[in-house]
Write an enzyme that holds these catalytic residues in place. Sequence first.
Site, PDB file in Angstrom:
ATOM      1  N   GLU A   1       9.422  65.400  11.217  1.00 36.91           N
ATOM      2  CA  GLU A   1       8.493  65.115  12.318  1.00 36.91           C
ATOM      3  C   GLU A   1       8.785  65.926  13.573  1.00 36.91           C
ATOM      4  OE1 GLU A   1       9.837  62.830  10.348  1.00 36.91           O
ATOM      5  OE2 GLU A   1       8.377  61.290   9.812  1.00 36.91           O
TER       6      GLU A   1
ATOM      7  N   GLU B   1       9.743  57.777   4.280  1.00 37.12           N
ATOM      8  CA  GLU B   1       9.826  56.419   4.828  1.00 37.12           C
ATOM      9  C   GLU B   1       9.306  55.390   3.825  1.00 37.12           C
ATOM     10  OE1 GLU B   1       7.757  57.976   8.280  1.00 37.12           O
ATOM     11  OE2 GLU B   1       9.308  57.121   9.558  1.00 37.12           O
TER      12      GLU B   1
ATOM     13  N   GLY C   1       6.416  60.295   6.511  1.00 36.43           N
ATOM     14  CA  GLY C   1       5.980  58.975   6.036  1.00 36.43           C
ATOM     15  C   GLY C   1       6.211  58.765   4.550  1.00 36.43           C
TER      16      GLY C   1
ATOM     17  N   ALA D   1       2.717  61.317   6.756  1.00 34.66           N
ATOM     18  CA  ALA D   1       1.486  60.843   7.378  1.00 34.66           C
ATOM     19  C   ALA D   1       0.530  62.032   7.445  1.00 34.66           C
ATOM     20  CB  ALA D   1       1.782  60.319   8.769  1.00 34.66           C
TER      21      ALA D   1
HETATM   22  N1  CAA Z   1      -0.879  65.827   6.146  1.00 39.50           N
HETATM   23  C1  CAA Z   1      -2.065  66.388   5.844  1.00 39.50           C
HETATM   24  N2  CAA Z   1      -2.221  67.357   4.939  1.00 39.50           N
HETATM   25  C2  CAA Z   1      -1.110  67.789   4.319  1.00 39.50           C
HETATM   26  C3  CAA Z   1       0.164  67.256   4.586  1.00 39.50           C
HETATM   27  C4  CAA Z   1       0.247  66.223   5.546  1.00 39.50           C
HETATM   28  N3  CAA Z   1       1.412  65.613   5.846  1.00 39.50           N
HETATM   29  N4  CAA Z   1       1.074  67.913   3.826  1.00 39.50           N
HETATM   30  C5  CAA Z   1       0.372  68.810   3.104  1.00 39.50           C
HETATM   31  N5  CAA Z   1      -0.938  68.747   3.395  1.00 39.50           N
HETATM   32  C6  CAA Z   1      -2.023  69.537   2.831  1.00 39.50           C
HETATM   33  C7  CAA Z   1      -1.999  70.951   3.388  1.00 39.50           C
HETATM   34  O1  CAA Z   1      -2.629  71.012   4.647  1.00 39.50           O
HETATM   35  C8  CAA Z   1      -2.758  71.713   2.313  1.00 39.50           C
HETATM   36  O2  CAA Z   1      -4.124  71.444   2.476  1.00 39.50           O
HETATM   37  P1  CAA Z   1      -5.207  72.646   2.223  1.00 39.50           P
HETATM   38  O3  CAA Z   1      -5.038  72.990   0.762  1.00 39.50           O
HETATM   39  O4  CAA Z   1      -6.509  71.994   2.542  1.00 39.50           O
HETATM   40  O5  CAA Z   1      -4.819  73.765   3.133  1.00 39.50           O
HETATM   41  C9  CAA Z   1      -2.323  70.992   1.034  1.00 39.50           C
HETATM   42  O6  CAA Z   1      -1.823  69.703   1.438  1.00 39.50           O
HETATM   43  C10 CAA Z   1      -1.197  71.704   0.312  1.00 39.50           C
HETATM   44  O7  CAA Z   1      -0.135  71.898   1.222  1.00 39.50           O
HETATM   45  P2  CAA Z   1       0.528  73.329   1.510  1.00 39.50           P
HETATM   46  O8  CAA Z   1      -0.467  74.429   1.288  1.00 39.50           O
HETATM   47  O9  CAA Z   1       1.180  73.275   2.852  1.00 39.50           O
HETATM   48  O10 CAA Z   1       1.608  73.375   0.338  1.00 39.50           O
HETATM   49  P3  CAA Z   1       2.989  74.164   0.332  1.00 39.50           P
HETATM   50  O11 CAA Z   1       3.493  74.099  -1.068  1.00 39.50           O
HETATM   51  O12 CAA Z   1       2.867  75.484   0.979  1.00 39.50           O
HETATM   52  O13 CAA Z   1       3.972  73.260   1.268  1.00 39.50           O
HETATM   53  C11 CAA Z   1       4.923  71.221   2.108  1.00 39.50           C
HETATM   54  C12 CAA Z   1       4.292  71.959   0.897  1.00 39.50           C
HETATM   55  C13 CAA Z   1       6.294  71.825   2.432  1.00 39.50           C
HETATM   56  C14 CAA Z   1       5.077  69.760   1.722  1.00 39.50           C
HETATM   57  C15 CAA Z   1       3.987  71.376   3.326  1.00 39.50           C
HETATM   58  O14 CAA Z   1       2.675  70.997   2.943  1.00 39.50           O
HETATM   59  C16 CAA Z   1       4.371  70.563   4.518  1.00 39.50           C
HETATM   60  O15 CAA Z   1       5.296  70.935   5.231  1.00 39.50           O
HETATM   61  N6  CAA Z   1       3.653  69.428   4.755  1.00 39.50           N
HETATM   62  C17 CAA Z   1       3.855  68.635   5.934  1.00 39.50           C
HETATM   63  C18 CAA Z   1       5.119  67.817   5.836  1.00 39.50           C
HETATM   64  C19 CAA Z   1       5.308  67.007   7.123  1.00 39.50           C
HETATM   65  O16 CAA Z   1       5.436  67.550   8.193  1.00 39.50           O
HETATM   66  N7  CAA Z   1       5.340  65.697   6.974  1.00 39.50           N
HETATM   67  C20 CAA Z   1       5.517  64.791   8.084  1.00 39.50           C
HETATM   68  C21 CAA Z   1       4.184  64.375   8.623  1.00 39.50           C
HETATM   69  S1  CAA Z   1       4.333  63.465  10.138  1.00 39.50           S
HETATM   70  C22 CAA Z   1       4.772  61.909   9.668  1.00 39.50           C
HETATM   71  O17 CAA Z   1       4.931  61.602   8.504  1.00 39.50           O
HETATM   72  C23 CAA Z   1       4.918  60.958  10.816  1.00 39.50           C
HETATM   73  C24 CAA Z   1       5.453  59.616  10.458  1.00 39.50           C
HETATM   74  O18 CAA Z   1       6.630  59.414  10.276  1.00 39.50           O
HETATM   75  C25 CAA Z   1       4.557  58.495  10.404  1.00 39.50           C
END
Ligand code: CAA
Length: 262
Positions: A136, A116, A113, A68
């Site tokens: 999460e 999921e 998400g 998400a």
């Molecule tokens: N939401 C919004 N933006 C996201 C994102 C997310 N879930 N995941 C990545 N991005 C964005 C980053 O902010 C970044 O944006 P900018 O270039 O503008 O800074 C871009 O995508 C590239 O990401 P990274 O620079 O972080 O890339 P990386 O290779 O260093 O890492 C990753 C990759 C490990 C996937 C890392 O991006 C990450 O940990 N993302 C979040 C994963 C996460 O926590 N997901 C769960 C979300 S909560 C959820 O999903 C709730 C639910 O169940 C409904």
Amino acid sequence: MVYQNLILEHAENGTVAVLTVNRPKALNALNAETLDELLQALAHIAADSALRALLVTGAGDKAFIAGADIAAMQNMNALQAQNFSAKGQRVMQAIEALAIPVIALVNGYALGGGCELALSCDWIIASERAVFGQPEVNLGIPPGFGGTQRLARLVGRARALELVTTGRQVKAEEALRIGLVNAVVAAAQLTENGLETARLIAAKAPVAVRVAKQAVHRGLDMDLANGCVLETSLFAFAFGTDDRKEGMTAFLAKRAPKFEGH
Ligand code: CAA
């Protein structure tokens, strides 16, 4: 229909749809707009009687869906979070409710998400670069798009509990070992492998495929005896189709069947 955050394409003479979440700069993260578009696209897909299978994937070579959208969630209050979770749940249910088989082609990160959404598909084919997880808890929340429920049903209670409480990432080979994915293929082969699987399904009797899917899904929510009663009624229903007659006639005549979908 023009989508901002999705690509919906058709292959194999209109019998296979390929739905791509297309926000590669945000690693295809799911915001409310993308969820709304997914609901529209899924309604469109559900209404297309020519379709035999759906493939779901993410744009770019880095992520399937990284979860998400955290930026969109940052300032949500509890009520807004409830609406967002409910919308996400509707998307997952709409995928699960499709009559045709749905295969997730996971090309990279499938986190939160994204994991999921993959779990709501009928099965998952992963590229060797795929990474799964429910991270999460790192953000102070539990999964909200059905992860606690579908992950536990697929890989079992203990493994699901480990993954949702540690947020640990699972690479493709481990995902295969624990039954989270059906197959792991080279990244360059992922789309072709998905299309090949979809072609296999598209060549079968469409009503038989649909009722087989229905029997598995509905049966898993029943006890065994009731699931078998359901199977008997769907088996009998399939006997009324022209394709059943064609399938059996073709087998006995030692020729390939020609299914019409009725
Ligand atoms: N939401 C919004 N933006 C996201 C994102 C997310 N879930 N995941 C990545 N991005 C964005 C980053 O902010 C970044 O944006 P900018 O270039 O503008 O800074 C871009 O995508 C590239 O990401 P990274 O620079 O972080 O890339 P990386 O290779 O260093 O890492 C990753 C990759 C490990 C996937 C890392 O991006 C990450 O940990 N993302 C979040 C994963 C996460 O926590 N997901 C769960 C979300 S909560 C959820 O999903 C709730 C639910 O169940 C409904």
